[in-house]
Design an enzyme around this catalytic site. Sequence first.
Site, mmCIF file in Angstrom:
data_model
loop_
_atom_site.group_PDB
_atom_site.id
_atom_site.type_symbol
_atom_site.label_atom_id
_atom_site.label_comp_id
_atom_site.label_asym_id
_atom_site.label_seq_id
_atom_site.Cartn_x
_atom_site.Cartn_y
_atom_site.Cartn_z
ATOM 1 N N TRP A 24 0.941 -1.259 -0.236
ATOM 2 C CA TRP A 24 -0.042 -0.156 -0.102
ATOM 3 C C TRP A 24 0.638 1.306 -0.062
ATOM 4 C CZ3 TRP A 24 -4.980 -0.156 -1.601
ATOM 5 C CH2 TRP A 24 -5.498 -1.367 -1.172
ATOM 6 N N ASP A 50 0.378 -9.463 -14.140
ATOM 7 C CA ASP A 50 -0.412 -9.742 -12.944
ATOM 8 C C ASP A 50 0.197 -8.514 -11.891
ATOM 9 O OD1 ASP A 50 -1.832 -11.631 -10.839
ATOM 10 O OD2 ASP A 50 -0.006 -11.060 -9.793
ATOM 11 N N TYR A 55 -0.242 -3.417 -4.423
ATOM 12 C CA TYR A 55 0.862 -3.074 -4.911
ATOM 13 C C TYR A 55 1.223 -1.527 -5.134
ATOM 14 C CZ TYR A 55 0.798 -8.156 -6.135
ATOM 15 O OH TYR A 55 0.519 -9.362 -6.392
ATOM 16 N N HIS A 113 -8.471 -10.804 -3.832
ATOM 17 C CA HIS A 113 -7.059 -11.078 -3.340
ATOM 18 C C HIS A 113 -6.769 -12.340 -2.134
ATOM 19 C CE1 HIS A 113 -2.640 -9.036 -3.598
ATOM 20 N NE2 HIS A 113 -2.733 -10.205 -3.525
ATOM 21 N N SER A 143 -7.961 -15.353 -5.483
ATOM 22 C CA SER A 143 -6.582 -15.668 -5.155
ATOM 23 C C SER A 143 -6.592 -16.379 -3.730
ATOM 24 C CB SER A 143 -5.735 -14.238 -5.336
ATOM 25 O OG SER A 143 -4.425 -14.652 -5.123
ATOM 26 N N ASN A 144 -5.742 -17.188 -3.582
ATOM 27 C CA ASN A 144 -5.516 -17.618 -2.125
ATOM 28 C C ASN A 144 -6.795 -18.287 -1.493
ATOM 29 O OD1 ASN A 144 -2.853 -16.873 -1.521
ATOM 30 N ND2 ASN A 144 -3.717 -14.742 -1.910
ATOM 31 N N GLU A 246 16.271 -14.922 -19.037
ATOM 32 C CA GLU A 246 16.170 -16.117 -18.688
ATOM 33 C C GLU A 246 14.904 -16.966 -18.544
ATOM 34 O OE1 GLU A 246 18.222 -18.711 -15.050
ATOM 35 O OE2 GLU A 246 18.180 -16.519 -14.948
#
Length: 266
Positions: A24, A50, A55, A113, A143-144, A246
Amino acid sequence: MKKFKYFTISDLALGTWKMGGGFWTPSYENDERDVNAIKKAIELGITTIDTAEMYGGGHAEELVGKAIKDFKRDDIFIITKVWPNHAKYEDVIKSAKASSSRLGTFIDLYLLHWPSSSVPICETMSAFEKLVEDGIVKFIGLSNFKPEGIQKANECLKKYEVTAIENHYSLLDRSDEDTLEYAKKNGIAYFSYTPLEKGRISEIKILNEIARKYNKTPIQVALNWYISIDVMIPIVKASNIKHLEENAGAMGWKLSKEDWEAIAKA
């Protein structure tokens, strides 16, 4: 590319946690680096991004919005998330509109979230359906959440359905196998976050052995192992261009069945 019932997306997703700040709290010192990283990821074929309102207090979404301006919108798939303290109907609507404004575009996939301990899931899902009807959001996800929570959310939805789940999964922590199996059975996308366990994956002996066989790095072998699971899209966060390259090197080839199973057993 991964094909699902409602959308087709890249084999890898770019994570933006710690881009634009932390929990936050916004930070602007690495904005140019992070925008360039998002652009580079898209150029390398990592076209699923994402992010979340949490964020950097929304600043990560602003960076994503800035980075995608140079690309065709239909080629980008944007995921963002609403924090559970905004799970009430009106708060969900407000949060989604704010996220869309910061992104400068609609939201492809909107996730709750974390489960809310105080707001009934049906109230939240009702708001999600309204967002889809209004064109602010295209698809609904969580999510979760565990299978029983996903099922309950689906029962709340009247016109749409949960199309994706984003949970923690890695070769060092496979405790979410039950949710992964639920995703496979129901054909929904399974986004795995922290799949590289902050680099610790590269210390696994068998990954190093198999990496030499394919002339790849242990990171690339691990990511390819995840990609080989039909419904799984690993989320990898990188601001360093070499790390992005990578990661992208995990796409476009495939482990043999024998090597995949050897890693799974190990």
